[in-house]
Design an enzyme around this catalytic site. Structure first.
Site, PDB file in Angstrom:
ATOM      1  N   HIS A 299      68.321  64.021  13.631  1.00  0.00           N
ATOM      2  CA  HIS A 299      69.104  62.942  14.236  1.00  0.00           C
ATOM      3  C   HIS A 299      69.405  63.287  15.692  1.00  0.00           C
ATOM      4  CE1 HIS A 299      72.302  60.058  15.019  1.00  0.00           C
ATOM      5  NE2 HIS A 299      71.895  59.405  13.942  1.00  0.00           N
TER       6      HIS A 299
ATOM      7  N   GLU B  13      65.165  55.671  15.632  1.00  0.00           N
ATOM      8  CA  GLU B  13      66.460  55.286  16.196  1.00  0.00           C
ATOM      9  C   GLU B  13      66.443  55.529  17.707  1.00  0.00           C
ATOM     10  OE1 GLU B  13      70.175  55.635  13.439  1.00  0.00           O
ATOM     11  OE2 GLU B  13      69.371  57.629  13.756  1.00  0.00           O
TER      12      GLU B  13
END
EC number: 5.3.1.1
Length: 234
Positions: free
Chosen positions: A90, A159
């Protein structure tokens, strides 16, 4: 391909609210949701995994069985909790916690050997996006080059960093073009998710893009009713 919804609580959910949320979600869903709905609480928000109607995962783990790793959770802890699903890469861990490509590869290889389901996150910054799609492709290729893209328990989540927590989702055209490129690069059977300021207003449209196999949802998922609404779009 069946669409997927994932909730990432980050460090924003109070501990006991997280516990209550997990129990209530279990009551709400049905067995067929188990492989389609995922929740990633923080460490204190975890419960022993006895859930049958969704998949419980962790936001991070250290790539060792156990040992002198102050502040970390390891595979032995996860084994005890019966959890075998993990986020890796992430952008908040890459940028804020300085996790390097080599360390991410070490994590990936370790948990791959443990047969974990791995959700591997990639995404470009605004400076790269502003250079155009060619620069974005090069950036994302570099993020993927260290991992085994043929691993059968792999899910990739795209993302864009500039869309995370900003309230500004990528445009449908941006998502369509970027996911189209990634689908050509990845195993066609591998789920490819979109994340970045997903909410109840835009989730259905984003899920309508053929190359989007699901959503990784941040702050919107903190309210159970919001997450249930998005699940209803699957």
């Amino acid at each position: 391909m069946t669409k997927i919804a994932m909730a990432n609580f980050k460090s924003a959910m109070p501990i006991f609210k997280s516990h209550a949320y997990l129990k209530e979600l279990e009551k709400t869903l049905k067995p067929q949701h188990c492989d389609r709905v995922f929740v990633f609480p923080d460490f204190l928000g975890l419960l022993p995994n006895a859930f049958l109607h969704f998949t419980l995962g962790v936001q991070n783990a250290y790539p060792k069985d156990c040992g002198a790793f102050t502040g970390e959770i390891t595979s032995k802890h996860l084994e005890e909790l019966k959890i075998n699903t993990l986020l890796i890469g992430h952008s908040e861990r890459r940028v804020l916690l300085k996790e390097s490509p080599n360390f991410l590869k070490e994590k990936f290889d370790f948990f791959k050997d443990k047969k974990f389901k791995i959700v591997y996150c990639i995404g470009e910054d605004l400076k790269t996006r502003e250079k155009g799609l060619g620069a974005v492709k090069e950036f994302l290729n570099e993020q993927l080059e260290n991992i085994d893209l043929d691993y059968q328990n792999l899910i990739v989540a795209y993302e864009p960093i500039w869309a995370i927590g900003t309230g500004k989702s990528a445009s449908l055209e941006d998502i369509y073009l970027t996911h189209g490129f990634l689908k050509q690069h990845l195993n066609q059977k591998m789920p490819l998710l979109y994340g970045g300021s997903v909410n109840t207003q835009n989730a259905k449209e984003i899920l309508g893009i053929d190359s989007v196999d699901g959503l990784l949802i941040g702050s919107t998922s903190l309210e159970l009713e919001n997450f249930k609404t998005i699940i209803s779009f699957l």
